[in-house]
Design a protein around this motif. Sequence first.
Motif, PDB file in Angstrom:
ATOM      1  N   PHE A 308       3.463  -1.641   3.364  1.00  0.00           N
ATOM      2  CA  PHE A 308       2.338  -1.369   2.685  1.00  0.00           C
ATOM      3  C   PHE A 308       1.801  -2.653   1.780  1.00  0.00           C
ATOM      4  O   PHE A 308       0.833  -3.455   1.823  1.00  0.00           O
ATOM      5  CB  PHE A 308       1.870  -0.234   1.946  1.00  0.00           C
ATOM      6  N   GLU A 309       2.923  -3.097   1.098  1.00  0.00           N
ATOM      7  CA  GLU A 309       2.619  -4.280   0.332  1.00  0.00           C
ATOM      8  C   GLU A 309       2.868  -5.492   1.027  1.00  0.00           C
ATOM      9  O   GLU A 309       2.216  -6.434   0.836  1.00  0.00           O
ATOM     10  CB  GLU A 309       3.779  -4.249  -0.730  1.00  0.00           C
ATOM     11  N   LYS A 310       3.723  -5.675   2.079  1.00  0.00           N
ATOM     12  CA  LYS A 310       3.694  -6.710   3.275  1.00  0.00           C
ATOM     13  C   LYS A 310       2.553  -6.739   3.964  1.00  0.00           C
ATOM     14  O   LYS A 310       1.948  -7.946   4.111  1.00  0.00           O
ATOM     15  CB  LYS A 310       4.960  -6.713   4.133  1.00  0.00           C
ATOM     16  N   GLU A 311       1.824  -5.811   4.429  1.00  0.00           N
ATOM     17  CA  GLU A 311       0.625  -5.826   5.133  1.00  0.00           C
ATOM     18  C   GLU A 311      -0.642  -5.717   4.458  1.00  0.00           C
ATOM     19  O   GLU A 311      -1.482  -5.521   5.011  1.00  0.00           O
ATOM     20  CB  GLU A 311       0.677  -4.749   6.178  1.00  0.00           C
ATOM     21  N   GLU A 312      -0.436  -5.878   2.897  1.00  0.00           N
ATOM     22  CA  GLU A 312      -1.572  -5.541   2.129  1.00  0.00           C
ATOM     23  C   GLU A 312      -2.692  -4.344   2.345  1.00  0.00           C
ATOM     24  O   GLU A 312      -3.720  -4.429   2.518  1.00  0.00           O
ATOM     25  CB  GLU A 312      -2.349  -7.048   2.006  1.00  0.00           C
ATOM     26  N   VAL A 313      -1.913  -3.186   2.655  1.00  0.00           N
ATOM     27  CA  VAL A 313      -2.438  -2.062   2.794  1.00  0.00           C
ATOM     28  C   VAL A 313      -2.992  -1.275   1.543  1.00  0.00           C
ATOM     29  O   VAL A 313      -2.026  -1.050   0.554  1.00  0.00           O
ATOM     30  CB  VAL A 313      -1.738  -1.205   3.520  1.00  0.00           C
ATOM     31  N   LYS A 314      -4.234  -1.125   1.268  1.00  0.00           N
ATOM     32  CA  LYS A 314      -4.841  -0.433   0.137  1.00  0.00           C
ATOM     33  C   LYS A 314      -4.306   1.008   0.228  1.00  0.00           C
ATOM     34  O   LYS A 314      -4.421   1.501   1.438  1.00  0.00           O
ATOM     35  CB  LYS A 314      -6.382  -0.575  -0.109  1.00  0.00           C
ATOM     36  N   TYR A 315      -4.141   1.660  -0.605  1.00  0.00           N
ATOM     37  CA  TYR A 315      -3.679   2.956  -0.612  1.00  0.00           C
ATOM     38  C   TYR A 315      -3.767   3.771  -1.852  1.00  0.00           C
ATOM     39  O   TYR A 315      -4.041   3.008  -3.027  1.00  0.00           O
ATOM     40  CB  TYR A 315      -2.187   3.389  -0.453  1.00  0.00           C
ATOM     41  N   LEU A 316      -3.968   4.972  -1.971  1.00  0.00           N
ATOM     42  CA  LEU A 316      -4.149   5.845  -3.081  1.00  0.00           C
ATOM     43  C   LEU A 316      -3.135   6.820  -3.414  1.00  0.00           C
ATOM     44  O   LEU A 316      -2.248   7.296  -2.240  1.00  0.00           O
ATOM     45  CB  LEU A 316      -5.512   6.607  -2.904  1.00  0.00           C
TER      46      LEU A 316
END
Length: 318
Positions: A308-316
Amino acid sequence: MKQIDNNDLSTNIVEQVQKIEQEYNKKVEIYSDYSEQEFLTLDQASHEIKGDIVKVIITNEKYSEFVLAHELYHIALELSDEPSISCAVTSGKPDYDGRILAIANSIFETLEHISVLKSQKADGTYTAEVKDAFLKGIEVALNPKVSLDLANMRFYRTLIMFDGMIFSEHAQDDKWKDEFPTSYKYAEKLVKIAEANDLSDAFHFRRALVNALDTYNEIILSNGYEGLGYHEFLNITPVLSERQLRLSLNQVYQVKHSSFKNRATGKDAFVLLGINDGQSVTTLDIDPGKVTPEFYKAFYQYKIIDVFEKEEVKYLTR
């Protein structure tokens, strides 16, 4: 178009504006672009967010208090920790892409109306007069002066009725059931999904959104039309527990070579689908030429949080 000074706004609206500005560090600018409106609809105010500026435009002068409060509640939800829809792929057919996004956004906004309605009843901007005017607008929408084949008219009426049933608190259910039985049956399925859980919770909102999109797609398929491919076309913000974020990717997600193209590169797209619901959470930044069995084997072992951090995925987080 004329900017409205805060001194010309009601106390309730000013309080909404101040809350948004203080909580989300934004500057809200409100403009009037009034025109003759024969009917009240929920799209007679609009907004765009660019950097720190939230620009709101209202077009209905008679019901300006209602439509402005309504739009500000939508803005507050958009800026909050609420799952959102995004899209990074394309079918190559703009009309098809646009249809998918329009339907998805319609369903998304109707789900938000569960919360918006409660707020507008509480602050007094949703009055008996407003409700009556809203229903008159819905009646017009349900009987459009356009020529559509029967199935597409049913698809269209289903979305209108879904919103009408939610925001009118089922005021015309019996009438619509009698006049448009098939569309009513379809809309009722969506309403049951919307009203089944507390949608103020991000996890339940996301689940309701995925289920509603699935249900609408099944309606289209059952009428012999091509499905809309929501699972791969749309990215919906993931909602995970802290424990899940530390799991390896293959325990929660699978990488799929999509039938759509990456909008940014024009190359084949690879999407990250949840194993439980099959819904994409991101379109991966992967060079198709480097995707091999060895790549998959290594990629699946990464921790979800790292991907998620590498792909810049927003998450909750739950």
